[in-house]
Design a protein around this motif. Structure first.
Motif, PDB file in Angstrom:
ATOM      1  N   UNK B 102       0.853  -1.200   0.000  1.00 35.38           N
ATOM      2  CA  UNK B 102       0.000   0.000   0.000  1.00 35.38           C
ATOM      3  C   UNK B 102       0.882   1.241   0.000  1.00 35.38           C
ATOM      4  N   UNK B 103       1.806   1.298  -0.952  1.00 32.34           N
ATOM      5  CA  UNK B 103       2.813   2.353  -0.926  1.00 32.34           C
ATOM      6  C   UNK B 103       2.363   3.644  -1.593  1.00 32.34           C
ATOM      7  N   UNK B 104       1.336   3.586  -2.394  1.00 31.59           N
ATOM      8  CA  UNK B 104       0.781   4.783  -3.028  1.00 31.59           C
ATOM      9  C   UNK B 104      -0.734   4.716  -2.872  1.00 31.59           C
ATOM     10  N   UNK B 105      -1.325   5.839  -2.468  1.00 33.57           N
ATOM     11  CA  UNK B 105      -2.761   5.883  -2.188  1.00 33.57           C
ATOM     12  C   UNK B 105      -3.439   6.948  -3.038  1.00 33.57           C
ATOM     13  N   UNK B 106      -4.692   6.691  -3.398  1.00 38.18           N
ATOM     14  CA  UNK B 106      -5.515   7.734  -3.965  1.00 38.18           C
ATOM     15  C   UNK B 106      -5.942   8.701  -2.870  1.00 38.18           C
ATOM     16  N   UNK B 107      -6.588   9.767  -3.282  1.00 41.04           N
ATOM     17  CA  UNK B 107      -6.966  10.808  -2.327  1.00 41.04           C
ATOM     18  C   UNK B 107      -8.247  10.460  -1.569  1.00 41.04           C
TER      19      UNK B 107
END
Lengths: 110, 115
Positions: B102-107
């Motif tokens: 989960x290293x990049x998330x949406x807003x």
């Protein structure tokens, strides 16, 4: 009730150090790596620590992680006011075949 | 810039459906799995679904199994979460996130289920 157990709250004064624990079992922390996230309500969570103790680029070295057996810890040194946030541990669970989170720890900087 | 943009949230009645979208840019989308994670008001983060990079492996949390469907199209650099039979307790902010780490998330996109 979360599969991973974190203290609901932690606190410290500016400059102090604080440690947040995360307890699991053999099927999750015991057999997979642990990640830590910082989450300010209303914003996207941010990865702080991955693979137990690795920091993504841009994360200050004040943040460190460790793991032993079925438990993990996040340590924050030199507390700053901007560290006031919610912190979550997470890992993969082999039984559930999905990611599991701790219940979250609300850190207050006094 | 590595980025995920989630969208599609809104206000629906119990029993209705909604489809969330997750658009990726700045990285090789077909090399990463995609997850959906939600946070209900006053609650912690809850993982709800994962699709592997090739769509070969899909898994769901028990709370949404049989009602939600995760999918992706690598040609469109996009993933979706089809949510059917929505319940009050599905009210939450929904995030798509990259990889098992989960290293990049949406807003985040907000779903409200209310009569």
């Amino acid at each position: 009730q979360s599969v991973l157990t974190q203290p609901p709250s932690a606190s410290g004064t500016p400059g102090q150090s604080v440690t947040i624990s995360c307890s699991g079992s053999n099927s999750n922390i015991g057999s997979n790596t642990v990640n830590w996230y910082q989450h300010l309500p209303g914003t996207a969570p941010e990865l702080l620590i991955y693979s137990n103790n690795q920091r993504p680029s841009g994360i200050p070295d004040r943040f460190s992680g460790s793991k032993s057996g079925t438990s993990a810890s996040l340590a924050i040194s030199g507390l700053q006011s901007e560290d006031e946030s919610d912190y979550y541990c997470a890992t993969w669970d082999d039984n559930l075949k999905g990611v599991i989170f701790g219940g979250g720890t609300k850190l207050t900087v006094l | 810039e590595v980025q995920l943009v989630d969208s599609g949230g809104g206000l629906v009645h119990p029993g209705e459906s909604l489809r969330l979208s997750c658009a990726a840019s700045g990285f090789t989308f077909n090399a990463y799995g995609i997850n959906w994670v939600r946070q209900a008001p006053g609650k912690g983060l809850e993982w709800i679904a994962h699709v592997s990079s090739s769509s070969m492996t899909i898994s769901y949390a028990d709370s949404v199994k049989g009602r939600f469907t995760i999918s992706r199209d690598n040609a469109k650099n996009s993933a979706w979460l089809q949510m059917n039979s929505l319940r009050d307790e599905d009210t939450a902010t929904y995030y798509c996130a990259r990889a098992r780490s989960l290293d990049v998330w949406g807003q985040g996109t907000t779903v409200t289920v209310s009569s």
